[in-house]
Design a protein around this motif. Sequence first.
Motif, mmCIF file in Angstrom:
data_model
loop_
_atom_site.group_PDB
_atom_site.id
_atom_site.type_symbol
_atom_site.label_atom_id
_atom_site.label_comp_id
_atom_site.label_asym_id
_atom_site.label_seq_id
_atom_site.Cartn_x
_atom_site.Cartn_y
_atom_site.Cartn_z
ATOM 1 N N PRO B 24 0.855 -1.164 0.018
ATOM 2 C CA PRO B 24 -0.010 -0.086 0.167
ATOM 3 C C PRO B 24 1.018 1.097 0.081
ATOM 4 C CG PRO B 24 -0.758 -1.501 1.452
ATOM 5 C CD PRO B 24 0.386 -1.925 1.194
ATOM 6 N N GLU B 25 2.023 1.427 0.666
ATOM 7 C CA GLU B 25 2.739 2.480 0.596
ATOM 8 C C GLU B 25 3.516 2.851 -0.390
ATOM 9 O OE1 GLU B 25 3.100 -0.248 2.791
ATOM 10 O OE2 GLU B 25 5.154 -0.988 2.626
ATOM 11 N N LYS B 26 3.510 1.741 -1.313
ATOM 12 C CA LYS B 26 4.210 1.990 -2.676
ATOM 13 C C LYS B 26 2.841 2.200 -3.668
ATOM 14 C CE LYS B 26 7.909 -0.159 -5.114
ATOM 15 N NZ LYS B 26 8.548 -1.448 -5.395
ATOM 16 N N LEU B 27 1.898 1.882 -3.499
ATOM 17 C CA LEU B 27 0.690 2.334 -4.404
ATOM 18 C C LEU B 27 0.362 3.576 -4.039
ATOM 19 C CD1 LEU B 27 -1.360 1.001 -6.395
ATOM 20 C CD2 LEU B 27 -2.930 0.528 -4.630
ATOM 21 N N LEU B 28 0.290 4.081 -3.058
ATOM 22 C CA LEU B 28 -0.273 5.476 -2.814
ATOM 23 C C LEU B 28 0.891 6.141 -1.680
ATOM 24 C CD1 LEU B 28 -3.983 5.491 -2.143
ATOM 25 C CD2 LEU B 28 -2.840 6.454 -3.802
ATOM 26 N N PRO B 29 2.112 6.450 -2.188
ATOM 27 C CA PRO B 29 3.095 6.823 -1.577
ATOM 28 C C PRO B 29 2.929 8.230 -0.643
ATOM 29 C CG PRO B 29 3.598 7.195 -3.750
ATOM 30 C CD PRO B 29 2.368 6.550 -3.782
ATOM 31 N N ASP B 30 3.741 8.373 0.414
ATOM 32 C CA ASP B 30 3.651 9.850 1.222
ATOM 33 C C ASP B 30 4.724 10.696 0.673
ATOM 34 O OD1 ASP B 30 1.699 8.640 2.923
ATOM 35 O OD2 ASP B 30 3.476 7.570 4.168
ATOM 36 N N GLN B 32 7.925 11.542 -2.753
ATOM 37 C CA GLN B 32 8.370 11.238 -3.884
ATOM 38 C C GLN B 32 9.857 11.882 -3.877
ATOM 39 O OE1 GLN B 32 7.179 9.827 -6.635
ATOM 40 N NE2 GLN B 32 5.327 9.457 -5.869
ATOM 41 N N ARG B 192 4.140 2.833 -10.484
ATOM 42 C CA ARG B 192 4.059 2.678 -8.932
ATOM 43 C C ARG B 192 5.243 1.590 -8.496
ATOM 44 N NH1 ARG B 192 3.795 6.697 -8.516
ATOM 45 N NH2 ARG B 192 5.099 6.121 -6.840
ATOM 46 N N VAL B 213 4.292 14.339 -0.771
ATOM 47 C CA VAL B 213 3.249 14.469 -1.713
ATOM 48 C C VAL B 213 2.527 15.559 -1.599
ATOM 49 C CG1 VAL B 213 1.465 13.282 -3.055
ATOM 50 C CG2 VAL B 213 3.518 12.023 -2.573
#
Lengths: 60, 215
Positions: B24-30, B32, B192, B213
């Motif tokens: 999940p942390e790679k799919l919607l990262p905090d 960049q 992603r 992000v």
Amino acid sequence: MATILSFAAIFPLNTLGHYIHWHWFYISVANLIVIILMVVTFVSALLLPFPGRRRRKENQ
Amino acid sequence: MSNAEIDRQWTTRLRRKAAGKLPPEKLLPDTQPSYVASWIYVFGVATLASLGVVIFTGCILAIRGPQWWHGSQYGHFINSLHLWSVEIFFFTMVIHLWGKFAMAAWRGGRTLTWMTGVVTFLASIATAFTGYASQSNFDAQWITTQAKDGINATGAGAYFNVLNLGQMLMWHIVLLPIAAVVLTGLHVLLVRIKGVVPPFEDDVQPATQKVAVGE
């Protein structure tokens, strides 16, 4: 409706298109304008500073 | 059911594989990498946003039909939104393509990401063409009569008849949008999984500086 008609008066679309023809090169003015805009946008994206980039570097 | 049996289930194996590849942390990262703070990196998302408007306005056109989009003010408005969002879609997609080509974005095991982008571009051109062919006006008639000889010369005319309005409309609103959206989704998932391609100078060592992000 009046607004639409006034826009139609500013941008007359019911005419023949304009073309640039030079030897083998043949392109409509509309397509040429879009290509020029794309090149200008591309170069601007490379050169213009991104908002907050300096602040981020200072924070790191 | 024993743990061994659960481990053998295809659902268990698929879930573990998917979670391993794309947590999940790679799919919607905090965060960049810091090099993403450049205007040239916004054109992929701009393409996605305009694709959203294209699909939304296309759904409204599909609900109301040709008489509405040709014969009413709101129909003209939504029809124009559909056209201009397509213009912006291609405008931003081509700049995205130029930027990624200049970065050699296929580096670092990103070949599939690059190739899904290429095929999405081709599918989008076909979608746009069938859209012009199914406007149901004189413009569509002109475009299709000009295109038929070219298509027939390839031999594809037996299966892809540009003068068949119903067939062009079905390609435009069913088959090609499904292809374009699935390919776009795959492309984004691959971005992603592999991450955004780094600049050439950062390619030797992975970038360590991160930015939040949306900051």
